[in-house]
Write a protein that holds these residues in place. Structure first.
Motif, PDB file in Angstrom:
ATOM      1  N   ASP A  32      -7.364  -3.032  -3.208  1.00  0.00           N
ATOM      2  CA  ASP A  32      -6.506  -3.352  -4.351  1.00  0.00           C
ATOM      3  C   ASP A  32      -6.072  -2.066  -5.046  1.00  0.00           C
ATOM      4  O   ASP A  32      -6.884  -1.167  -5.307  1.00  0.00           O
ATOM      5  CB  ASP A  32      -7.264  -4.255  -5.341  1.00  0.00           C
ATOM      6  CG  ASP A  32      -6.360  -4.804  -6.420  1.00  0.00           C
ATOM      7  OD1 ASP A  32      -5.845  -5.915  -6.249  1.00  0.00           O
ATOM      8  OD2 ASP A  32      -6.158  -4.113  -7.438  1.00  0.00           O
ATOM      9  N   LYS A  33      -4.785  -1.977  -5.375  1.00  0.00           N
ATOM     10  CA  LYS A  33      -4.251  -0.716  -5.877  1.00  0.00           C
ATOM     11  C   LYS A  33      -4.638  -0.431  -7.329  1.00  0.00           C
ATOM     12  O   LYS A  33      -4.372   0.660  -7.837  1.00  0.00           O
ATOM     13  CB  LYS A  33      -2.721  -0.671  -5.712  1.00  0.00           C
ATOM     14  CG  LYS A  33      -1.952  -1.765  -6.407  1.00  0.00           C
ATOM     15  CD  LYS A  33      -0.477  -1.678  -6.049  1.00  0.00           C
ATOM     16  CE  LYS A  33       0.349  -2.732  -6.751  1.00  0.00           C
ATOM     17  NZ  LYS A  33       0.010  -4.091  -6.333  1.00  0.00           N
ATOM     18  N   LYS A  34      -5.285  -1.375  -8.015  1.00  0.00           N
ATOM     19  CA  LYS A  34      -5.782  -1.113  -9.371  1.00  0.00           C
ATOM     20  C   LYS A  34      -7.135  -0.426  -9.358  1.00  0.00           C
ATOM     21  O   LYS A  34      -7.624  -0.008 -10.408  1.00  0.00           O
ATOM     22  CB  LYS A  34      -5.894  -2.422 -10.165  1.00  0.00           C
ATOM     23  CG  LYS A  34      -4.585  -3.140 -10.396  1.00  0.00           C
ATOM     24  CD  LYS A  34      -4.773  -4.389 -11.235  1.00  0.00           C
ATOM     25  CE  LYS A  34      -5.698  -5.398 -10.610  1.00  0.00           C
ATOM     26  NZ  LYS A  34      -5.285  -5.849  -9.268  1.00  0.00           N
ATOM     27  N   ASN A  35      -7.769  -0.331  -8.181  1.00  0.00           N
ATOM     28  CA  ASN A  35      -9.101   0.254  -8.102  1.00  0.00           C
ATOM     29  C   ASN A  35      -9.076   1.738  -8.447  1.00  0.00           C
ATOM     30  O   ASN A  35      -8.097   2.439  -8.187  1.00  0.00           O
ATOM     31  CB  ASN A  35      -9.685   0.082  -6.692  1.00  0.00           C
ATOM     32  CG  ASN A  35      -9.869  -1.374  -6.319  1.00  0.00           C
ATOM     33  OD1 ASN A  35      -9.810  -2.257  -7.164  1.00  0.00           O
ATOM     34  ND2 ASN A  35     -10.070  -1.633  -5.043  1.00  0.00           N
ATOM     35  N   HIS A  37      -3.880 -11.291  -9.487  1.00  0.00           N
ATOM     36  CA  HIS A  37      -3.438 -10.636  -8.258  1.00  0.00           C
ATOM     37  C   HIS A  37      -4.576  -9.961  -7.488  1.00  0.00           C
ATOM     38  O   HIS A  37      -4.433  -9.730  -6.288  1.00  0.00           O
ATOM     39  CB  HIS A  37      -2.349  -9.610  -8.558  1.00  0.00           C
ATOM     40  CG  HIS A  37      -1.014 -10.218  -8.854  1.00  0.00           C
ATOM     41  ND1 HIS A  37      -0.825 -11.133  -9.868  1.00  0.00           N
ATOM     42  CD2 HIS A  37       0.209 -10.065  -8.261  1.00  0.00           C
ATOM     43  CE1 HIS A  37       0.452 -11.499  -9.899  1.00  0.00           C
ATOM     44  NE2 HIS A  37       1.092 -10.871  -8.929  1.00  0.00           N
ATOM     45  N   THR A  38      -5.664  -9.620  -8.159  1.00  0.00           N
ATOM     46  CA  THR A  38      -6.755  -8.938  -7.453  1.00  0.00           C
ATOM     47  C   THR A  38      -7.290  -9.834  -6.341  1.00  0.00           C
ATOM     48  O   THR A  38      -7.284  -9.465  -5.162  1.00  0.00           O
ATOM     49  CB  THR A  38      -7.864  -8.549  -8.440  1.00  0.00           C
ATOM     50  OG1 THR A  38      -7.314  -7.676  -9.439  1.00  0.00           O
ATOM     51  CG2 THR A  38      -8.997  -7.825  -7.721  1.00  0.00           C
ATOM     52  N   ILE A  57     -13.762  -1.949  -8.436  1.00  0.00           N
ATOM     53  CA  ILE A  57     -12.730  -2.971  -8.318  1.00  0.00           C
ATOM     54  C   ILE A  57     -12.441  -3.484  -9.721  1.00  0.00           C
ATOM     55  O   ILE A  57     -13.317  -4.041 -10.389  1.00  0.00           O
ATOM     56  CB  ILE A  57     -13.191  -4.111  -7.395  1.00  0.00           C
ATOM     57  CG1 ILE A  57     -13.419  -3.566  -5.981  1.00  0.00           C
ATOM     58  CG2 ILE A  57     -12.161  -5.241  -7.376  1.00  0.00           C
ATOM     59  CD1 ILE A  57     -14.147  -4.519  -5.064  1.00  0.00           C
ATOM     60  N   LEU A 101     -10.873  -6.693  -1.165  1.00  0.00           N
ATOM     61  CA  LEU A 101     -10.712  -6.254  -2.552  1.00  0.00           C
ATOM     62  C   LEU A 101     -10.718  -4.735  -2.679  1.00  0.00           C
ATOM     63  O   LEU A 101     -10.122  -4.183  -3.604  1.00  0.00           O
ATOM     64  CB  LEU A 101     -11.826  -6.839  -3.435  1.00  0.00           C
ATOM     65  CG  LEU A 101     -11.809  -8.349  -3.666  1.00  0.00           C
ATOM     66  CD1 LEU A 101     -12.976  -8.751  -4.554  1.00  0.00           C
ATOM     67  CD2 LEU A 101     -10.493  -8.790  -4.301  1.00  0.00           C
ATOM     68  N   ASN A 152      -0.931  -7.720 -13.312  1.00  0.00           N
ATOM     69  CA  ASN A 152      -1.716  -8.030 -12.116  1.00  0.00           C
ATOM     70  C   ASN A 152      -2.734  -9.141 -12.356  1.00  0.00           C
ATOM     71  O   ASN A 152      -3.607  -9.363 -11.508  1.00  0.00           O
ATOM     72  CB  ASN A 152      -2.439  -6.768 -11.630  1.00  0.00           C
ATOM     73  CG  ASN A 152      -1.487  -5.745 -11.045  1.00  0.00           C
ATOM     74  OD1 ASN A 152      -0.789  -6.008 -10.081  1.00  0.00           O
ATOM     75  ND2 ASN A 152      -1.442  -4.567 -11.649  1.00  0.00           N
ATOM     76  N   GLN A 187       0.811  -1.210   0.000  1.00  0.00           N
ATOM     77  CA  GLN A 187       0.000   0.000   0.000  1.00  0.00           C
ATOM     78  C   GLN A 187       0.848   1.266   0.000  1.00  0.00           C
ATOM     79  O   GLN A 187       0.378   2.335  -0.402  1.00  0.00           O
ATOM     80  CB  GLN A 187      -0.913  -0.002   1.239  1.00  0.00           C
ATOM     81  CG  GLN A 187      -1.933  -1.126   1.260  1.00  0.00           C
ATOM     82  CD  GLN A 187      -3.034  -0.933   0.235  1.00  0.00           C
ATOM     83  OE1 GLN A 187      -3.792   0.015   0.289  1.00  0.00           O
ATOM     84  NE2 GLN A 187      -3.113  -1.845  -0.726  1.00  0.00           N
ATOM     85  N   HIS A 204      -4.020 -11.441  -4.132  1.00  0.00           N
ATOM     86  CA  HIS A 204      -3.512 -10.615  -3.033  1.00  0.00           C
ATOM     87  C   HIS A 204      -4.477 -10.623  -1.850  1.00  0.00           C
ATOM     88  O   HIS A 204      -4.047 -10.647  -0.689  1.00  0.00           O
ATOM     89  CB  HIS A 204      -3.288  -9.176  -3.502  1.00  0.00           C
ATOM     90  CG  HIS A 204      -1.915  -8.923  -4.014  1.00  0.00           C
ATOM     91  ND1 HIS A 204      -1.576  -7.783  -4.708  1.00  0.00           N
ATOM     92  CD2 HIS A 204      -0.765  -9.642  -3.935  1.00  0.00           C
ATOM     93  CE1 HIS A 204      -0.290  -7.805  -5.038  1.00  0.00           C
ATOM     94  NE2 HIS A 204       0.219  -8.937  -4.586  1.00  0.00           N
ATOM     95  N   ALA A 205      -5.787 -10.577  -2.139  1.00  0.00           N
ATOM     96  CA  ALA A 205      -6.771 -10.591  -1.053  1.00  0.00           C
ATOM     97  C   ALA A 205      -6.700 -11.903  -0.279  1.00  0.00           C
ATOM     98  O   ALA A 205      -6.771 -11.920   0.957  1.00  0.00           O
ATOM     99  CB  ALA A 205      -8.172 -10.379  -1.625  1.00  0.00           C
TER     100      ALA A 205
END
Length: 355
Positions: free
Chosen positions: A316-319, A238-239, A324, A313, A235, A148, A242-243
């Motif tokens: 997630d840094k792609k959000n 990874h969504t 999401i 979720l 990614n 993060q 990672h969760a």
């Protein structure tokens, strides 16, 4: 193997590693060298590096504890304080010797200490060789939430000495293999096909596969260094992966999963979602599941685990804009980014994984 240029970094392999490092040190007028290790790389890898270093510059060793649980701001504070106590200045060099935790955290420390000092990554795990050390992403976790806090800033050099892989246990090798499998799925069907029967591969093939994987990632991050488009494809899996990794890390009743072990589950789930939303062929989806479970086994994810995993979720840094965003596949080698997925489809994906 020829060296590879990636944005502002140069990636050297095997016999070129230490010659290139010594030349870089000689030409750069560094004031001090700080080598960041954990207890494992201190014992198994540092002696090899020191044996090959040719410099009269003062060298200081900084050791942190291994493991994702220590990839925190608190650890960074300890390293920053140590650098200050040892009179590091802006002309110091940090060399990070270890897996993804060391290269991510060490890179972040270097990029932020005195607003940035030079650093070199020497990845010692398969995962860090093909993923974490390449591309300039640095950072630490916020509690149990992965990556993060961080910056994107490339190391001077990345040195990939595959002899370090001899120090790894089997589960760490499998963890790294997951990212190589991902590279095949998102970018190159021919590369993917090389992994569909590992019995046909020898250790002699590994160097070439690592080299190809690094080129795949290099090509992506060169085109999109700030993750505005193409780099998001890295990614895939990874969504949710990672969760799942975060949930298992923070739950004392669960066995901690290595990064690659969680990402494999995420890729199986993403393949199912792809078959529902982007017409990814179901026979290929089922083949991915069968292949991955044959390599990694199946992790029990109980019904009561799914809701807290889905809650994670949102971090997630792609959000963006409250959405999401998933990376899905239209075909092997043809990813689609920024896909919004209904929760009901995600729940169906977990049922598919468990079936």
């Amino acid at each position: 193997m020829d060296s590879i240029t990636a944005n502002n970094s140069i990636i050297h392999f095997n016999k070129n590693c230490y010659t290139s490092l010594n030349k870089h040190i000689e030409e750069s007028d560094f004031s001090k060298i700080f080598i960041l290790v954990d207890e494992n790389t201190h014992e198994l890898c540092l002696p090899i590096l020191l044996e090959n270093l040719e410099t009269s510059i003062t060298i200081e060793i900084i050791e942190i504890e291994s493991g994702e649980i220590n990839k925190t701001i608190d650890t960074c504070v300890g390293v920053w304080n140590t650098l200050s106590d040892l009179d590091a200045d802006r002309k110091s060099l940090m060399i990070n010797v270890g897996g993804g935790v060391i290269t991510d955290l060490g890179g972040f420390v270097a990029c932020t200490f005195k607003r940035g000092i030079a650093y070199v990554n020497i990845p010692t795990t398969l995962l860090s060789m093909v993923d974490a050390s390449v591309g300039g992403k640095t950072g630490v976790d916020l509690g149990h939430l992965k990556n993060q806090i961080g910056v994107i800033d490339s190391p001077d050099l990345v040195l990939i000495d595959t002899n370090f892989l001899d120090t790894l246990p089997t589960n760490q090798m499998r963890s790294g293999l997951a990212e190589m499998l991902k590279h095949g799925l998102i970018s190159d069907v021919n590369y993917w096909n090389k992994f569909t029967d590992l019995s046909k591969l020898s250790l002699d093939d590994l160097d070439e596969l690592i080299y190809e994987s690094v080129i795949i990632k290099r090509n992506v991050v060169t085109e999109d260094p700030r993750e505005n488009g193409l780099r998001k494809t890295l990614n895939f899996g990874h969504t949710l992966g990672h969760a799942i990794e975060t949930y298992f890390l923070g739950n004392e009743n669960k066995k901690t999963l290595l990064h690659g072990e969680a990402i494999v589950i995420g890729m199986i789930l993403a393949a199912y979602i792809s078959s529902e939303l982007t017409n990814f062929p179901k026979p290929e989806r089922d083949f991915i599941k069968k292949l991955f479970i044959s390599y990694y086994g199946e992790v029990v994810i109980e019904n009561q685990d799914i809701k807290p995993i889905l809650e994670l979720l949102k971090y997630d840094k792609k959000n963006s804009h409250g959405n999401i965003n998933f990376v899905l596949l239209e075909a092997i080698g043809k990813p689609k980014i920024d896909c919004i997925v209904e929760e009901s489809v995600i729940l169906d994906a977990f049922n598919y994984y468990a079936s």
